[in-house]
Design an enzyme around this catalytic site. Sequence first.
Site, PDB file in Angstrom:
ATOM      1  N   ARG A   1       0.830  -1.210   0.000  1.00  0.00           N
ATOM      2  CA  ARG A   1       0.000   0.000   0.000  1.00  0.00           C
ATOM      3  C   ARG A   1       0.863   1.258   0.000  1.00  0.00           C
ATOM      4  NH1 ARG A   1      -3.541   2.516   4.582  1.00  0.00           N
ATOM      5  NH2 ARG A   1      -4.875   3.898   3.357  1.00  0.00           N
TER       6      ARG A   1
ATOM      7  N   HIS B   1       0.615   4.347  -2.585  1.00  0.00           N
ATOM      8  CA  HIS B   1       0.392   5.756  -2.237  1.00  0.00           C
ATOM      9  C   HIS B   1       1.574   6.633  -2.626  1.00  0.00           C
ATOM     10  CE1 HIS B   1      -3.345   5.745   0.540  1.00  0.00           C
ATOM     11  NE2 HIS B   1      -3.414   4.775  -0.338  1.00  0.00           N
TER      12      HIS B   1
ATOM     13  N   TRP C   1     -10.263  -8.728   2.577  1.00  0.00           N
ATOM     14  CA  TRP C   1     -10.856  -9.057   1.274  1.00  0.00           C
ATOM     15  C   TRP C   1     -10.928 -10.577   1.060  1.00  0.00           C
ATOM     16  CZ3 TRP C   1      -7.697  -4.626   1.570  1.00  0.00           C
ATOM     17  CH2 TRP C   1      -8.262  -3.434   1.098  1.00  0.00           C
TER      18      TRP C   1
HETATM   19 ZN1  ZEM Z   1      -5.980   0.130  -1.551  1.00  0.00          ZN
HETATM   20  N1  ZEM Z   1      -7.025   0.571   0.143  1.00  0.00           N
HETATM   21  N2  ZEM Z   1      -7.156   1.403  -2.635  1.00  0.00           N
HETATM   22  N3  ZEM Z   1      -4.842  -0.214  -3.200  1.00  0.00           N
HETATM   23  N4  ZEM Z   1      -4.774  -1.072  -0.454  1.00  0.00           N
HETATM   24  C1  ZEM Z   1      -6.825   0.022   1.392  1.00  0.00           C
HETATM   25  C2  ZEM Z   1      -5.879  -0.936   1.736  1.00  0.00           C
HETATM   26  C3  ZEM Z   1      -4.963  -1.470   0.864  1.00  0.00           C
HETATM   27  C4  ZEM Z   1      -8.248   2.121  -2.174  1.00  0.00           C
HETATM   28  C5  ZEM Z   1      -8.613   2.267  -0.821  1.00  0.00           C
HETATM   29  O1  ZEM Z   1      -9.513   3.245  -0.468  1.00  0.00           O
HETATM   30  C6  ZEM Z   1      -8.086   1.455   0.229  1.00  0.00           C
HETATM   31  C7  ZEM Z   1      -5.044   0.295  -4.470  1.00  0.00           C
HETATM   32  C8  ZEM Z   1      -6.109   1.076  -4.867  1.00  0.00           C
HETATM   33  C9  ZEM Z   1      -7.088   1.571  -3.992  1.00  0.00           C
HETATM   34  C10 ZEM Z   1      -3.741  -1.828  -0.948  1.00  0.00           C
HETATM   35  C11 ZEM Z   1      -3.166  -1.733  -2.216  1.00  0.00           C
HETATM   36  C12 ZEM Z   1      -3.691  -0.976  -3.250  1.00  0.00           C
HETATM   37  C13 ZEM Z   1      -7.776   0.556   2.301  1.00  0.00           C
HETATM   38  C14 ZEM Z   1      -7.850   0.207   3.783  1.00  0.00           C
HETATM   39  C15 ZEM Z   1      -8.563   1.440   1.595  1.00  0.00           C
HETATM   40  C16 ZEM Z   1      -9.729   2.219   2.181  1.00  0.00           C
HETATM   41  C17 ZEM Z   1      -6.851   1.035   4.595  1.00  0.00           C
HETATM   42  C18 ZEM Z   1      -6.961   0.712   6.072  1.00  0.00           C
HETATM   43  O2  ZEM Z   1      -8.068   0.887   6.615  1.00  0.00           O
HETATM   44  O3  ZEM Z   1      -5.946   0.332   6.676  1.00  0.00           O
HETATM   45  C19 ZEM Z   1      -8.915   2.756  -3.302  1.00  0.00           C
HETATM   46  C20 ZEM Z   1     -10.156   3.605  -3.252  1.00  0.00           C
HETATM   47  C21 ZEM Z   1      -8.197   2.401  -4.422  1.00  0.00           C
HETATM   48  C22 ZEM Z   1      -8.433   2.755  -5.850  1.00  0.00           C
HETATM   49  C23 ZEM Z   1      -9.609   3.005  -6.375  1.00  0.00           C
HETATM   50  C24 ZEM Z   1      -3.984  -0.134  -5.341  1.00  0.00           C
HETATM   51  C25 ZEM Z   1      -3.864   0.248  -6.805  1.00  0.00           C
HETATM   52  C26 ZEM Z   1      -3.134  -0.918  -4.580  1.00  0.00           C
HETATM   53  C27 ZEM Z   1      -1.857  -1.614  -4.941  1.00  0.00           C
HETATM   54  C28 ZEM Z   1      -1.442  -1.823  -6.179  1.00  0.00           C
HETATM   55  C29 ZEM Z   1      -3.294  -2.760   0.069  1.00  0.00           C
HETATM   56  C30 ZEM Z   1      -2.221  -3.840  -0.111  1.00  0.00           C
HETATM   57  C31 ZEM Z   1      -4.060  -2.529   1.213  1.00  0.00           C
HETATM   58  C32 ZEM Z   1      -4.015  -3.285   2.558  1.00  0.00           C
HETATM   59  C33 ZEM Z   1      -3.187  -2.519   3.569  1.00  0.00           C
HETATM   60  C34 ZEM Z   1      -3.146  -3.186   4.922  1.00  0.00           C
HETATM   61  O4  ZEM Z   1      -2.687  -2.502   5.854  1.00  0.00           O
HETATM   62  O5  ZEM Z   1      -3.539  -4.337   5.078  1.00  0.00           O
END
Ligand code: ZEM
Length: 293
Positions: free
Chosen positions: A48, A52, A191
């Site tokens: 993540r 970002h 997920w």
């Molecule tokens: Zn995420 N992501 N993401 N993301 N993401 C979360 C967690 C993780 C969106 C998003 O709002 C959120 C991509 C695209 C998008 C990962 C990877 C990638 C979370 C939860 C949210 C809300 C955070 C929390 O509560 O800790 C949205 C709206 C996206 C696009 C539309 C893309 C692209 C990613 C990688 C290529 C990963 C691995 C996580 C899990 C993090 C964790 O701490 O477990």
Amino acid sequence: QTQTVHIAKPEKGKSLTDFQSVYNAIATKMKSESDYDDGTGYGPVLVRLSWHSSATYNIHDNSGGSYGGTFRFKKEASDPLSKGLENATKFLDPIHEEFPWISHGDLYTICGVTAIQELGGPKIPWRQGRVDTGPETVPAQGRLPVPEGDATYVRKYYERFGFDDQEVVALLGAHILGKTHLKNSGYDGPWDDDTNIFTNEFFGNLLERDWTLEKNDSGRMQYNAKGGIMMLPTDYALVQDPKYLKYVQKYAKDQDAFFSDFRDIYVKLLESGIDFDESIEPFVLKTLKEQSE
Ligand code: ZEM
């Protein structure tokens, strides 16, 4: 409109072996701190962070992106949408102390490559050469996506990167890793039952589970299925839109196709806006397992 130029400059005198050492230090620390987040480990939060640090990119003026390593500045890291990522930067602090020559942009991208590979995902060819830029290059907040959007929102959002429908679906397959946390985003749950194995199951879950839109404990609407797994509205958008759905069906059936398309779009994401000279070869770093064989 002025165009930002980001020319890759390799870390002086460093070769594949040096970057393999960084990879190994991250992978070893992931293993020894596997208790983090109730046994999920640090892999997902590192992925993540790589997202970002790259997600500020704007193709129209070439600003933002992973090049300058600007996530190290509070102004960027304090975005409410990045809550939880302090765990990733804290994890990386001692790695940067051990390898002070690596730029933050290279560190914040190689950590995602390391995590994906160690968690069983595709091999990701990675290139060095990001250079730390100053606080004046931190993009204004507002470039991260919100999870409430529908398919129209997601498609419009990724126009800023120049990513097409197929690329967006493949990239979002990363949401097989990790979970959402009430205390960070206000969403709740993983997920998949496995939070730290990189597979194409995100797509299978989208298609096969019975999803119900429900209000969670912070009053936000999310899709829930039996067994306590969830989808964000932006994830669920991929089955609501016929053009996205086509690729969801393809990747659910064909993990090899997903791995190969994910690799390509993830590399494109991490390299957005950077000019790499032909002399900068992509490194294919070895997993700990490959090195022990
Ligand atoms: Zn995420 N992501 N993401 N993301 N993401 C979360 C967690 C993780 C969106 C998003 O709002 C959120 C991509 C695209 C998008 C990962 C990877 C990638 C979370 C939860 C949210 C809300 C955070 C929390 O509560 O800790 C949205 C709206 C996206 C696009 C539309 C893309 C692209 C990613 C990688 C290529 C990963 C691995 C996580 C899990 C993090 C964790 O701490 O477990």
